[in-house]
Scaffold this motif. Structure first.
Motif, PDB file in Angstrom:
ATOM      1  N   GLU A  67      40.578   5.629  39.054  1.00 21.56           N
ATOM      2  CA  GLU A  67      41.949   5.976  38.719  1.00 21.56           C
ATOM      3  C   GLU A  67      42.180   5.941  37.214  1.00 21.56           C
ATOM      4  N   SER A  68      41.646   4.888  36.570  1.00 19.97           N
ATOM      5  CA  SER A  68      41.781   4.788  35.121  1.00 19.97           C
ATOM      6  C   SER A  68      41.022   5.906  34.412  1.00 19.97           C
ATOM      7  N   LEU A  69      39.845   6.240  34.939  1.00 15.54           N
ATOM      8  CA  LEU A  69      39.062   7.319  34.341  1.00 15.54           C
ATOM      9  C   LEU A  69      39.777   8.658  34.478  1.00 15.54           C
ATOM     10  N   ARG A  70      40.409   8.893  35.634  1.00 18.50           N
ATOM     11  CA  ARG A  70      41.132  10.132  35.847  1.00 18.50           C
ATOM     12  C   ARG A  70      42.312  10.254  34.884  1.00 18.50           C
ATOM     13  N   LEU A  71      43.010   9.155  34.687  1.00 25.56           N
ATOM     14  CA  LEU A  71      44.136   9.179  33.749  1.00 25.56           C
ATOM     15  C   LEU A  71      43.666   9.404  32.327  1.00 25.56           C
ATOM     16  N   ASP A  72      42.542   8.802  31.955  1.00 25.79           N
ATOM     17  CA  ASP A  72      42.015   8.978  30.605  1.00 25.79           C
ATOM     18  C   ASP A  72      41.603  10.429  30.360  1.00 25.79           C
ATOM     19  N   ILE A  73      40.960  11.036  31.364  1.00 29.03           N
ATOM     20  CA  ILE A  73      40.541  12.431  31.215  1.00 29.03           C
ATOM     21  C   ILE A  73      41.752  13.348  31.113  1.00 29.03           C
ATOM     22  N   LYS A  74      42.765  13.073  31.953  1.00 29.62           N
ATOM     23  CA  LYS A  74      43.977  13.883  31.902  1.00 29.62           C
ATOM     24  C   LYS A  74      44.657  13.772  30.545  1.00 29.62           C
ATOM     25  N   GLU A  75      44.703  12.561  30.011  1.00 22.11           N
ATOM     26  CA  GLU A  75      45.306  12.362  28.693  1.00 22.11           C
ATOM     27  C   GLU A  75      44.489  13.047  27.607  1.00 22.11           C
ATOM     28  N   LEU A  76      43.166  13.005  27.748  1.00 21.29           N
ATOM     29  CA  LEU A  76      42.294  13.663  26.772  1.00 21.29           C
ATOM     30  C   LEU A  76      42.511  15.174  26.787  1.00 21.29           C
ATOM     31  N   VAL A  77      42.611  15.756  27.980  1.00 19.97           N
ATOM     32  CA  VAL A  77      42.835  17.199  28.084  1.00 19.97           C
ATOM     33  C   VAL A  77      44.189  17.573  27.504  1.00 19.97           C
ATOM     34  N   LYS A  78      45.203  16.780  27.805  1.00 21.84           N
ATOM     35  CA  LYS A  78      46.538  17.077  27.298  1.00 21.84           C
ATOM     36  C   LYS A  78      46.579  17.006  25.777  1.00 21.84           C
ATOM     37  N   ASN A  79      45.939  15.994  25.208  1.00 24.38           N
ATOM     38  CA  ASN A  79      45.904  15.871  23.751  1.00 24.38           C
ATOM     39  C   ASN A  79      45.135  17.027  23.112  1.00 24.38           C
ATOM     40  N   THR A  80      44.075  17.449  23.789  1.00 27.63           N
ATOM     41  CA  THR A  80      43.298  18.578  23.262  1.00 27.63           C
ATOM     42  C   THR A  80      44.129  19.853  23.263  1.00 27.63           C
ATOM     43  N   VAL A  81      44.851  20.082  24.345  1.00 32.02           N
ATOM     44  CA  VAL A  81      45.729  21.258  24.409  1.00 32.02           C
ATOM     45  C   VAL A  81      46.776  21.205  23.303  1.00 32.02           C
ATOM     46  N   ARG A  82      47.371  20.027  23.123  1.00 33.88           N
ATOM     47  CA  ARG A  82      48.381  19.871  22.073  1.00 33.88           C
ATOM     48  C   ARG A  82      47.793  20.149  20.695  1.00 33.88           C
ATOM     49  N   ASP A  83      46.614  19.594  20.399  1.00 31.65           N
ATOM     50  CA  ASP A  83      46.004  19.778  19.081  1.00 31.65           C
ATOM     51  C   ASP A  83      45.628  21.227  18.827  1.00 31.65           C
ATOM     52  N   VAL A  84      45.122  21.901  19.853  1.00 29.36           N
ATOM     53  CA  VAL A  84      44.723  23.300  19.678  1.00 29.36           C
ATOM     54  C   VAL A  84      45.946  24.167  19.397  1.00 29.36           C
ATOM     55  N   ILE A  85      47.019  23.977  20.151  1.00 32.50           N
ATOM     56  CA  ILE A  85      48.223  24.784  19.933  1.00 32.50           C
ATOM     57  C   ILE A  85      48.831  24.488  18.571  1.00 32.50           C
ATOM     58  N   ASN A  86      48.851  23.216  18.175  1.00 34.23           N
ATOM     59  CA  ASN A  86      49.375  22.868  16.849  1.00 34.23           C
ATOM     60  C   ASN A  86      48.553  23.521  15.746  1.00 34.23           C
ATOM     61  N   GLN A  87      47.233  23.561  15.916  1.00 36.88           N
ATOM     62  CA  GLN A  87      46.383  24.181  14.907  1.00 36.88           C
ATOM     63  C   GLN A  87      46.639  25.677  14.815  1.00 36.88           C
ATOM     64  N   LEU A  88      46.848  26.321  15.972  1.00 38.91           N
ATOM     65  CA  LEU A  88      47.167  27.748  15.970  1.00 38.91           C
ATOM     66  C   LEU A  88      48.493  28.021  15.278  1.00 38.91           C
ATOM     67  N   LEU A  89      49.475  27.141  15.517  1.00 38.43           N
ATOM     68  CA  LEU A  89      50.771  27.298  14.862  1.00 38.43           C
ATOM     69  C   LEU A  89      50.654  27.142  13.355  1.00 38.43           C
ATOM     70  N   GLU A  90      49.837  26.186  12.899  1.00 42.26           N
ATOM     71  CA  GLU A  90      49.668  25.973  11.458  1.00 42.26           C
ATOM     72  C   GLU A  90      49.005  27.181  10.810  1.00 42.26           C
ATOM     73  N   GLU A  91      47.978  27.727  11.455  1.00 40.96           N
ATOM     74  CA  GLU A  91      47.304  28.892  10.881  1.00 40.96           C
ATOM     75  C   GLU A  91      48.227  30.105  10.859  1.00 40.96           C
ATOM     76  N   GLU A  92      49.062  30.230  11.871  1.00 40.05           N
ATOM     77  CA  GLU A  92      49.998  31.348  11.894  1.00 40.05           C
ATOM     78  C   GLU A  92      51.043  31.190  10.792  1.00 40.05           C
ATOM     79  N   ALA A  93      51.487  29.961  10.557  1.00 41.21           N
ATOM     80  CA  ALA A  93      52.453  29.721   9.488  1.00 41.21           C
ATOM     81  C   ALA A  93      51.829  29.991   8.120  1.00 41.21           C
ATOM     82  N   ASP A  94      50.570  29.617   7.941  1.00 42.15           N
ATOM     83  CA  ASP A  94      49.893  29.895   6.660  1.00 42.15           C
ATOM     84  C   ASP A  94      49.797  31.397   6.407  1.00 42.15           C
TER      85      ASP A  94
END
Length: 414
Positions: free
Chosen positions: A36-63
Motif C-alpha cells: 500500500e505504501s509502495l503504491r502511494l509512493d509510485i502514484k505520488e512520483l507519477v503525479k509529481n513527474t506530470v506536474r514537473d513536465v507540464i511546468n517545464q513546457l509552460l516555462e519554455e512556451e513563456a520564454d
C-alpha cells in the motif's frame, strides 16, 4: 549443579547449529514490502513527474513569447516576466498544482492547456463514458474523487453530457448507406413529464443487418404511443435517411406498426416474433401445463418447411383442444402463419431472424440505464440518453461481429 552451569556456559559459546532443511521447504521471507505504501509512493512520483513536465513546457512556451532570457535586455524583447500564479489541473495521475507564468506586455495563452480548462481531456472522456455506461451521477463524483483526487459536481457532468449529446444527435441522424435486408423493430416504454403530468411514452428502436452481415442500430425516435401515425413517421424518417432493400421486418404484433409497414415498405414481409407468440399462447395456459405446451410449440418451428410447420401447428392445436385448452388452440391457429415468414429465406438464417432476440438485448440495456434516472423531465433527455446508450453498444463488440452470411440471399434468388 556446578557441572550443569559450566555445561550451559560452554554451550552458549558454541556456534549455532542450523537444523537441516526439509526437502521442498520454503525459506522464510527476509524482506517484507508494504504494498500500500509502495503504491502511494509510485502514484505520488507519477503525479509529481506530470506536474514537473507540464511546468517545464509552460516555462519554455513563456520564454518563446518573451523572446529573451531572464534579465536580458535586448531590442527584440517583446514582454517581461511577472511571476507565476497557481492553477489546478485534474489529470489521470491526480490533481496537480501548476505554476503558470505571468507576462507584462503580452498575454500568455498556452497551447499546453486550453483556457479555463480544469481537467485533462482523458478525464472528461472517462466521465462521459461512465455516465453512458450506466453509472449514476453521485457514483461518478465518488469515483472521480478516488481516482483523480478531485470530485466532479452533478452540474459538471451535465455540461459534459451536453457536449457529448451533440455528437450523439449527429450519429442518430446519420445517413444510411447500402441495403438492409433484415430489420428488427420494437418499442420501449419510459416514464417522463408530459404536459405537467407523468406519462409512459415509447421510444421506438430499429436495428438492421447490413450488406456485410453486421448488426447496426439504424434508428431511435420518440413516439407518444405505438400508434400507426407514430410508426409511420418513424419508418418514413428511416426511409428518408436512406433505408432501402428491406425484405423482412421482425417485430411484435402491433397493429399500428403493421399498417405503417404496408404503406412505407410495401415490398417487405412481416415476421411475427415467435417468442412473443409463445407468450401470448402461455397467457391462455395454466402454469402447471406451460412446460409441456412449450415443447409442443417449439416442435412447430423445428420443421423443415412452411407446409410441414403448418401441418404440425394443426396437430398441436388439436392436442390443445384435447387438453381442454380451446383458447390456446385458437391463438395457435390464428397466429401461427405470421410466425413462419422466415421459411422463405435461407435456412441458415432461420434461428436468428424469426425472433426479436437481436433487439431484446438492447432493450435490457436501455431499461437498466433509464431505471437509474427514473422519470425524465422531457422527451429530449430521454431520447438522448437512450440514443447515447445505443451508440455506446453499437461501437463495442456488439456491432463488430458478423451476424449473418447475407450472401446466402443471392443463392436463394438464383
Amino acid at each position: 549443579a556446578k557441572d550443569m552451569v559450566t555445561s550451559h556456559r560452554y554451550d552458549s559459546l558454541r556456534p549455532n547449529k542450523r537444523r537441516p532443511r526439509k526437502a521442498g521447504a520454503m525459506s522464510e521471507p527476509i524482506v517484507s514490502i508494504n504494498e500500500e505504501s509502495l503504491r502511494l509512493d509510485i502514484k505520488e512520483l507519477v503525479k509529481n513527474t506530470v506536474r514537473d513536465v507540464i511546468n517545464q513546457l509552460l516555462e519554455e512556451e513563456a520564454d518563446g513569447l518573451v523572446n529573451a532570457e531572464r534579465y536580458e535586455r535586448t531590442a527584440d524583447r517583446e514582454a517581461y516576466r511577472s511571476g507565476h500564479y497557481k492553477r489546478k489541473l485534474v489529470t489521470s495521475a491526480g490533481e496537480v498544482v501548476l505554476d503558470v507564468p505571468k507576462l507584462r506586455g503580452a498575454t500568455f495563452q498556452t497551447a499546453v492547456i486550453e483556457r479555463y480548462r480544469r481537467r485533462e481531456t482523458s478525464v472528461e472522456e472517462a466521465i462521459i463514458e461512465m455516465y453512458l455506461a450506466g453509472v449514476s451521477t453521485r457514483r461518478i463524483e465518488d469515483v472521480s474523487q478516488i481516482l483523480w483526487g478531485a470530485g466532479v459536481s452533478a452540474g459538471t457532468v451535465s455540461n459534459l453530457n451536453d457536449k457529448a449529446f451533440a455528437s450523439v444527435e449527429e450519429w442518430r441522424n446519420r445517413p444510411l448507406e447500402g441495403e438492409y435486408p433484415y430489420v428488427f423493430v420494437d418499442g420501449v416504454y419510459l416514464k417522463r413529464s408530459w404536459g405537467g403530468s407523468y406519462e409512459n411514452v415509447s421510444v421506438m428502436v430499429a436495428i438492421g443487418v447490413n450488406g456485410d452481415g453486421d448488426r447496426e442500430v439504424i434508428g431511435c425516435a420518440e413516439g407518444f404511443t405505438e400508434s400507426k401515425d407514430s410508426w409511420k413517421e418513424f419508418l418514413l424518417w428511416l426511409r428518408g435517411r436512406g433505408l432501402a432493400g428491406v425484405r423482412m421486418v421482425t417485430g411484435d404484433k402491433s397493429l399500428g406498426m403493421l399498417g405503417a409497414l404496408e404503406e412505407v415498405f410495401p415490398q417487405a414481409k412481416y415476421q411475427r416474433c415467435t417468442v412473443r407468440f409463445y407468450r401470448n399462447v402461455f397467457g391462455k395456459v395454466p402454469r402447471q401445463k406451460r412446460e409441456k405446451v412449450a415443447k409442443m410449440l417449439k416442435a412447430i418451428h423445428a420443421q423443415e418447411s412452411f407446409e410441414a410447420s403448418m401441418a404440425k401447428a394443426e396437430v398441436v392445436a388439436s392436442d390443445l383442444e384435447a387438453m381442454k385448452l380451446g383458447a390456446a388452440a385458437k391463438v395457435v391457429r390464428e397466429g401461427c402463419a405470421e410466425t413462419l415468414t422466415y421459411t422463405a429465406f435461407p435456412m441458415s438464417h432461420w434461428v436468428r431472424i424469426r425472433t426479436n432476440n437481436a433487439i431484446e438485448r438492447l432493450n435490457r440495456e436501455i431499461r437498466r440505464r433509464t431505471r437509474v434516472v427514473g422519470t425524465f423531465p422531457d422527451g429530449k433527455s430521454a431520447l438522448m440518453l437512450v440514443t447515447a446508450r445505443l451508440k455506446y453498444i453499437a461501437e463495442s463488440e456488439w456491432g463488430s461481429r458478423r451476424y449473418l452470411d447475407v450472401s446466402m440471399l443471392k443463392e436463394v434468388e438464383a
